[in-house]
Motif scaffolding. Structure first.
Motif, PDB file in Angstrom:
ATOM      1  N   HIS A 141       0.827  -1.224   0.000  1.00 36.41           N
ATOM      2  CA  HIS A 141       0.000   0.000   0.000  1.00 36.41           C
ATOM      3  C   HIS A 141       0.852   1.261   0.000  1.00 36.41           C
ATOM      4  N   ASN A 142       1.962   1.230   0.756  1.00 34.56           N
ATOM      5  CA  ASN A 142       2.762   2.454   0.922  1.00 34.56           C
ATOM      6  C   ASN A 142       3.617   2.754  -0.321  1.00 34.56           C
ATOM      7  N   PHE A 143       4.027   1.689  -1.016  1.00 34.58           N
ATOM      8  CA  PHE A 143       4.946   1.885  -2.161  1.00 34.58           C
ATOM      9  C   PHE A 143       4.444   1.247  -3.469  1.00 34.58           C
ATOM     10  N   ASP A 144       4.355  -0.108  -3.485  1.00 34.05           N
ATOM     11  CA  ASP A 144       4.114  -0.802  -4.773  1.00 34.05           C
ATOM     12  C   ASP A 144       2.879  -0.276  -5.503  1.00 34.05           C
ATOM     13  N   ALA A 145       1.759  -0.186  -4.781  1.00 37.65           N
ATOM     14  CA  ALA A 145       0.506   0.208  -5.436  1.00 37.65           C
ATOM     15  C   ALA A 145       0.533   1.673  -5.863  1.00 37.65           C
ATOM     16  N   LEU A 146       1.560   2.401  -5.397  1.00 37.80           N
ATOM     17  CA  LEU A 146       1.701   3.809  -5.806  1.00 37.80           C
ATOM     18  C   LEU A 146       2.780   3.927  -6.894  1.00 37.80           C
ATOM     19  N   PRO A 175      -1.031   5.941   0.915  1.00 36.19           N
ATOM     20  CA  PRO A 175      -1.643   4.602   0.873  1.00 36.19           C
ATOM     21  C   PRO A 175      -3.159   4.630   1.082  1.00 36.19           C
ATOM     22  N   VAL A 176      -3.689   5.692   1.696  1.00 40.58           N
ATOM     23  CA  VAL A 176      -5.158   5.742   1.863  1.00 40.58           C
ATOM     24  C   VAL A 176      -5.835   5.969   0.497  1.00 40.58           C
ATOM     25  N   GLN A 177      -5.108   6.581  -0.450  1.00 37.46           N
ATOM     26  CA  GLN A 177      -5.628   6.668  -1.836  1.00 37.46           C
ATOM     27  C   GLN A 177      -5.947   5.261  -2.335  1.00 37.46           C
ATOM     28  N   VAL A 178      -4.952   4.371  -2.126  1.00 41.81           N
ATOM     29  CA  VAL A 178      -5.077   3.002  -2.633  1.00 41.81           C
ATOM     30  C   VAL A 178      -6.281   2.312  -1.983  1.00 41.81           C
ATOM     31  N   ARG A 179      -6.358   2.477  -0.654  1.00 43.49           N
ATOM     32  CA  ARG A 179      -7.476   1.847   0.068  1.00 43.49           C
ATOM     33  C   ARG A 179      -8.820   2.404  -0.423  1.00 43.49           C
ATOM     34  N   GLY A 180      -8.864   3.726  -0.657  1.00 49.75           N
ATOM     35  CA  GLY A 180     -10.103   4.366  -1.128  1.00 49.75           C
ATOM     36  C   GLY A 180     -10.488   3.866  -2.512  1.00 49.75           C
ATOM     37  N   MET A 181      -9.514   3.812  -3.413  1.00 53.84           N
ATOM     38  CA  MET A 181      -9.817   3.368  -4.789  1.00 53.84           C
ATOM     39  C   MET A 181     -10.324   1.933  -4.786  1.00 53.84           C
ATOM     40  N   ARG A 182      -9.674   1.087  -3.987  1.00 52.68           N
ATOM     41  CA  ARG A 182     -10.041  -0.338  -3.991  1.00 52.68           C
ATOM     42  C   ARG A 182     -11.388  -0.583  -3.310  1.00 52.68           C
TER      43      ARG A 182
END
Ligand code: FA5
Length: 341
Positions: A141-146, A175-182
């Protein structure tokens, strides 16, 4: 008759002393002298036996009358003193139970929280949801997905506190972007305020623990024009006055194009100080259009959707808004400092 005279004298003198007594002990002294076991009345009574029998009844009555009168006057005056003493004590000890209790003072919100709440109000009025995410994050969440794969040099831009289980303390709120999108998918308008951590040297403008506020909007045809509109709305909402900003290109793997929106340092007015590292500008609001890879990694089709994202440095914003010239003051918990806000 001599006894009668003595009694009358005692009566008058004692009443006068009672009357002039200004305190309980003075009154008591007068009573003891007149009515005590070795007092004047007792001395007079001793002569009683020497009286002629026909005088005794009369003098006995008189003696009792004087004694009763003096005792009654003593009791009356004593009660008056006691009433007065009680009144004085009560007036000293009087409290108004309807007043707020002294000593317990209401607390107030930390300046960073105050600004955070203002920005939350602003963005909720613009249709944004407020999301929260964990402070202990996965590497993914902090790196790869960004769009920052393991070997990417951009990882070194954010000195990371790694945990022994392979997780980390999040280095940013992205990483909250990633959580929000998913979780919600597009279209999406979200902000995510929160605490972030970096393993770096602490100085006037850098903390190891600080606050950011992430923002993201995904919709059809979102452009840089939308991004700039929202950034301007954000800054005028916080400062309520004109502030000088500059927009320059900025590199972040998760946006393309990426920008750094800097604010002219409000501590020194742009002339240079320890907060802006003598540059006159403070990095505050990196932002950009979301990289297509980031959308793809969270299952959003970049041909259909586009968006912008920003990562506001909330602690630095509080410094600019309140003219705080050292970031460490905001973390110290010193109430003499915090009570000013
Ligand atoms: C980031 O953390 C990106 N995630 C921001 C972003 C989000 C860019 C979305 C694009 C799109 P950066 O490392 O520059 O970027 O940090 C963002 C802000 O946090 C900085 O501008 C600064 O205001 C603040 N900041 C960074 N490090 C510290 C620190 N050690 N102490 C206090 N504030 C800091």
């Amino acid at each position: 008759m001599v006894v009668d005279t003595s009694l009358e004298e005692l009566r008058k003198a004692t009443l006068a002393r009672f009357a002039s007594a200004t305190a309980l002990d003075e009154l008591e002294e007068a009573r003891v002298q007149a009515l005590g076991r070795k007092g004047t009345l007792a001395a007079i009574s001793k002569n009683f036996g020497k009286l002629a029998p026909e005088e005794r009844a009369h003098t006995g009555k008189l003696l009792n009358a004087v004694k009763n009168e003096l005792e009654a006057e003593y009791e009356r005056k004593k009660a008056a003193f006691e009433r007065e003493a009680l009144a004085q004590r009560l007036s000293r000890e009087w409290i108004d139970v309807t007043l707020p209790a002294p000593g317990i003072r209401p607390g107030s919100l930390h300046p960073v929280t105050q600004i955070q709440e203002e920005i939350e109000d602003l963005f909720t009025s613009l249709g944004f949801a407020i999301l929260d995410g964990p402070e202990v994050e996965t590497e993914e969440h902090n790196f790869d997905a960004l769009n920052i794969p393991p070997t990417h040099p951009a990882r070194d831009m954010q000195d990371t506190f790694w945990l022994t289980n392979g997780h980390l303390l999040r280095t940013h709120t992205s990483p909250v972007q990633v959580r929000g999108m998913r979780k919600f998918g597009p279209p999406l308008r979200m902000i995510a305020p929160g605490r972030t951590f970096r393993n770096e040297e602490v100085d006037a403008s850098h903390e190891h623990t600080f606050y950011q506020l992430e923002g993201m909007m995904i919709d059809r045809d979102v452009s840089v024009a939308n991004l700039i509109y929202f950034m301007k709305t954000l800054l005028s909402g916080v400062f309520h006055r004109d502030v000088t900003v500059r927009l320059r290109p900025g590199y972040f793997p998760f946006v393309e194009p990426g920008f750094e929106l800097d604010i002219q340092c409000l501590i020194c007015g742009g002339s240079g100080c320890s907060v802006c590292k003598q540059s006159g500008w403070v990095e505050l609001l990196p932002c950009g259009l979301i990289h297509p890879n980031v959308l793809r990694l969270s299952n959003i089709d970049p041909d259909e959707w586009s968006g912008f994202a920003f990562g506001l440095g909330l602690t630095r914003l509080a410094m600019m808004r309140y003219g705080i010239d050292d970031i460490r003051q905001l973390q110290g918990g010193d109430l003499r400092f915090l009570n000013q806000f």
